[in-house]
Design a protein around this motif. Structure first.
Motif: not given
Length: 264
Positions: A22, A26-28, A95-96, A127-128
């Protein structure tokens, strides 16, 4: 008939756990050293859209993706599947986005394209895994939404959908236009594109839209929920080998160890 299928560019779900990281800023998921792929449920939706197009004279399929330039790779794949057109919509400030904002933007994009009789999307992204975008698009477009769909059949101005249910399947009939979220099933296993179609896809145009091209609500196109922190759990473990000459001795030592650890 216009069929729109919504695609998503995601981190390869087959990535090994030790290579998954991670990004702390970006926490992505960090995709710098990993491959990005077309989401698997979205690929099932694409296959089903092409099947319907081929059975319906005059029908067309538009592949739609909300993503940056890197996502054009999956749109090229959709064109190799013989989709009639490909559209990408993007702004750097997106992006978020959360599922609500994505659904709003995609719905406004579909309206910009002149609407659609059928809108197909994956049941949830790999992914989510929220499963929100399809229902939100339907709400935005004010049309029915059917989830967990494995097969679709046109019946005049209505659409029959086979849906996964507890213990089996149900079949529902809804008027078009409608949104359908697609699961993986034997009936929609993605095809292998022909070499000729892959080559042709490289030269086909991809339409790019921005926020100024769409009639967006400024509030609904912003995330209602923000990801504050994402991290990978520490999975390190200590392995201790217990000595022993036979099963009885090993069992006794193991029992003593479990008692000491207050497991027994």
């Amino acid at each position: 008939m216009h069929i729109v299928v919504c695609l998503k560019h995601v981190l390869d779900p087959e990535i090994t756990p030790r290579n998954f990281e991670i990004n702390p800023v970006t926490n992505r998921p960090d995709a710098s050293d990993s491959d990005m792929e077309l989401d698997s449920f979205a690929e099932n939706a694409l296959e089903l859209a092409i099947q319907l197009r081929d059975k319906t004279p005059g029908a067309t399929v538009t592949a739609l993706c909300l993503g940056n330039e890197d996502s054009e790779e999956i749109l090229r794949r959709a064109l190799a599947f013989t989709a009639n057109a490909a559209v990408r919509v993007w702004e750097e400030e997106w992006e978020d986005l959360d599922g609500q904002a994505v659904g709003h933007i995609l719905a406004r994009t579909i309206e910009k394209l002149g609407g659609a009789e059928l809108v197909l999307t994956g049941y949830q992204a790999s992914d989510i895994e929220e499963g929100l975008v399809g229902p939100i698009m339907a709400e935005e477009l004010e049309i029915p939404c059917v989830t967990l769909v494995s097969e679709l059949e046109l019946d005049g101005d209505r659409v029959k959908a086979s849906c996964e249910a507890e213990g089996g399947y149900t079949v529902v009939s809804v008027p078009s236009p409608a949104v359908f979220t697609i699961i993986s099933a034997e009936a929609n296993v993605p095809r292998l594109p022909k070499v000729k179609d892959i080559r042709l896809a490289r030269s086909k145009p991809i339409t790019v839209l921005e926020s100024e091209d769409l009639d967006l609500d400024s509030e609904r196109s912003q995330p209602g929920a923000r990801l504050v922190k994402a991290y990978v759990l520490n999975t390190e473990v200590n392995c201790e080998l217990l000595p022993g000459n036979d099963g009885d001795e090993l069992a006794g030592r193991l029992a003593d160890k479990l008692v000491a650890l207050k497991i027994l």
